[in-house]
Structure formats: C-alpha cells, structure tokens
Write a protein that holds these residues in place. Structure first.
Motif, mmCIF file in Angstrom:
data_model
loop_
_atom_site.group_PDB
_atom_site.id
_atom_site.type_symbol
_atom_site.label_atom_id
_atom_site.label_comp_id
_atom_site.label_asym_id
_atom_site.label_seq_id
_atom_site.Cartn_x
_atom_site.Cartn_y
_atom_site.Cartn_z
ATOM 1 N N ARG A 28 22.347 51.859 -62.213
ATOM 2 C CA ARG A 28 23.553 51.055 -62.102
ATOM 3 C C ARG A 28 24.562 51.781 -61.218
ATOM 4 N N ASP A 29 25.120 51.051 -60.290
ATOM 5 C CA ASP A 29 26.125 51.597 -59.383
ATOM 6 C C ASP A 29 27.416 50.810 -59.601
ATOM 7 N N TYR A 30 28.240 51.289 -60.514
ATOM 8 C CA TYR A 30 29.447 50.560 -60.895
ATOM 9 C C TYR A 30 30.459 50.464 -59.762
ATOM 10 N N ASN A 31 30.451 51.449 -58.880
ATOM 11 C CA ASN A 31 31.352 51.375 -57.719
ATOM 12 C C ASN A 31 30.961 50.203 -56.823
ATOM 13 N N LEU A 32 29.655 49.996 -56.614
ATOM 14 C CA LEU A 32 29.185 48.858 -55.824
ATOM 15 C C LEU A 32 29.556 47.551 -56.514
ATOM 16 N N TYR A 33 29.359 47.485 -57.824
ATOM 17 C CA TYR A 33 29.685 46.260 -58.564
ATOM 18 C C TYR A 33 31.168 45.919 -58.413
ATOM 19 N N VAL B 44 27.901 56.550 -63.285
ATOM 20 C CA VAL B 44 28.116 56.723 -64.718
ATOM 21 C C VAL B 44 26.914 57.352 -65.405
ATOM 22 N N SER B 45 25.718 57.020 -64.969
ATOM 23 C CA SER B 45 24.535 57.578 -65.625
ATOM 24 C C SER B 45 24.423 59.087 -65.404
ATOM 25 N N ASP B 46 25.189 59.634 -64.439
ATOM 26 C CA ASP B 46 25.176 61.077 -64.213
ATOM 27 C C ASP B 46 26.185 61.821 -65.086
ATOM 28 N N LEU B 47 27.032 61.105 -65.810
ATOM 29 C CA LEU B 47 28.013 61.758 -66.674
ATOM 30 C C LEU B 47 27.302 62.457 -67.828
#
Length: 147
Positions: free
Chosen positions: A10-15, A49-52
């Motif tokens: 998931r790429d929340y910045n892209l979303y 987020v998945s890298d947090l």
C-alpha cells in the motif's frame, strides 16, 4: 509465495495524491487498487506505512504492562506502609492449576520471566485488594482509586 501472488504494498502517499487529483483516471486507478475514498490517517504520514515499526504485542501486553504495573503497585505499597502485608499475602497465593507455589516474597524476586508475568496477571488484583484491607477512613478513597 511468488511476488505475482502477493498483494501489492500500500502506498498511502499515492492514494492521497490520486484522491486530491479527483479525475476520472485517478478514480479508476483507486478502484483498481480497491482503495475507498474517504479520510485515512495514514495518508498524511510521509512514508510507506508498512515500513513503520510495529510493537511486539506479546512482549508489551504479557510482560511489559504487568512489569510496569507491579513496580507501580510496589511503590504504592511502600508509600502507604503496606509492603509487609503485600509480601505476606503474595506468599499465601496457593498453587492451583497453572499457578506455581511461591517460595519468595515479591521483594526477594530479582528477575521476572514471561511465565512469571503471565501468572502475576491472574492473581494480582486479589493480592492488591487484600493488601489494602483494614484501611482508615482517610485512606479509603486513595486505596479504592488505586484498585
């Protein structure tokens, strides 16, 4: 699992960018990624987020919280001169099912392991409640609040 069978990250910045664009192509891209429009707190974090870091819930809940609670309770017992009663009641907790008999008072234990912390969570409230019995009327609100 082969990469083609895994879900894309998931790429929340892209979303967030696609939602802000609000074009037909952006909406189609969001639909193809199964992203629903609406507020998401993760869209405002400038990272993947998945890298947090993720908390270790087992350690936090079964070892960390009871350990912190035990230290706080013991300090509370010292402040109210209830340590001797606390230690005595601690030693009287009977062996039952998964509980091992105590051969040391709380003060004498130098290090706790995971099994010990798990056991503590089963009878801690009872030991604390009994340790705070026989209170004066002035102590009653403080002890009730602590329990």
């Amino acid at each position: 699992m082969p990469p083609e069978e895994q879900h894309p990250r998931r790429d929340y910045n892209l979303y967030r960018t696609l939602i802000d664009a609000n074009t037909k192509a952006a909406n189609a891209e969001l639909s193809s990624r199964h992203v629903h429009r609406g507020f998401n707190v993760f869209w405002h974090i400038p990272c993947i987020v998945s890298d947090l870091p993720k908390p270790n819930l087992l350690h936090t809940m079964q070892i960390g919280m009871p350990d912190h609670l035990q230290k706080w309770i013991f300090h509370f017992m010292k402040m109210h001169e209830r340590v001797n009663k606390y230690n005595a009641i601690w030693l009287f907790v009977p062996a039952y099912h998964d509980l091992t008999p105590k051969n040391k008072s709380y003060e004498e234990v130098s290090q706790w392991n995971g099994k010990g912390m798990k056991e503590i969570s089963r009878y801690l409230l009872g030991v604390v409640t009994q340790s705070l019995q026989g209170k004066s009327p002035a102590q009653r609100p403080v002890f009730n609040y602590a329990i």
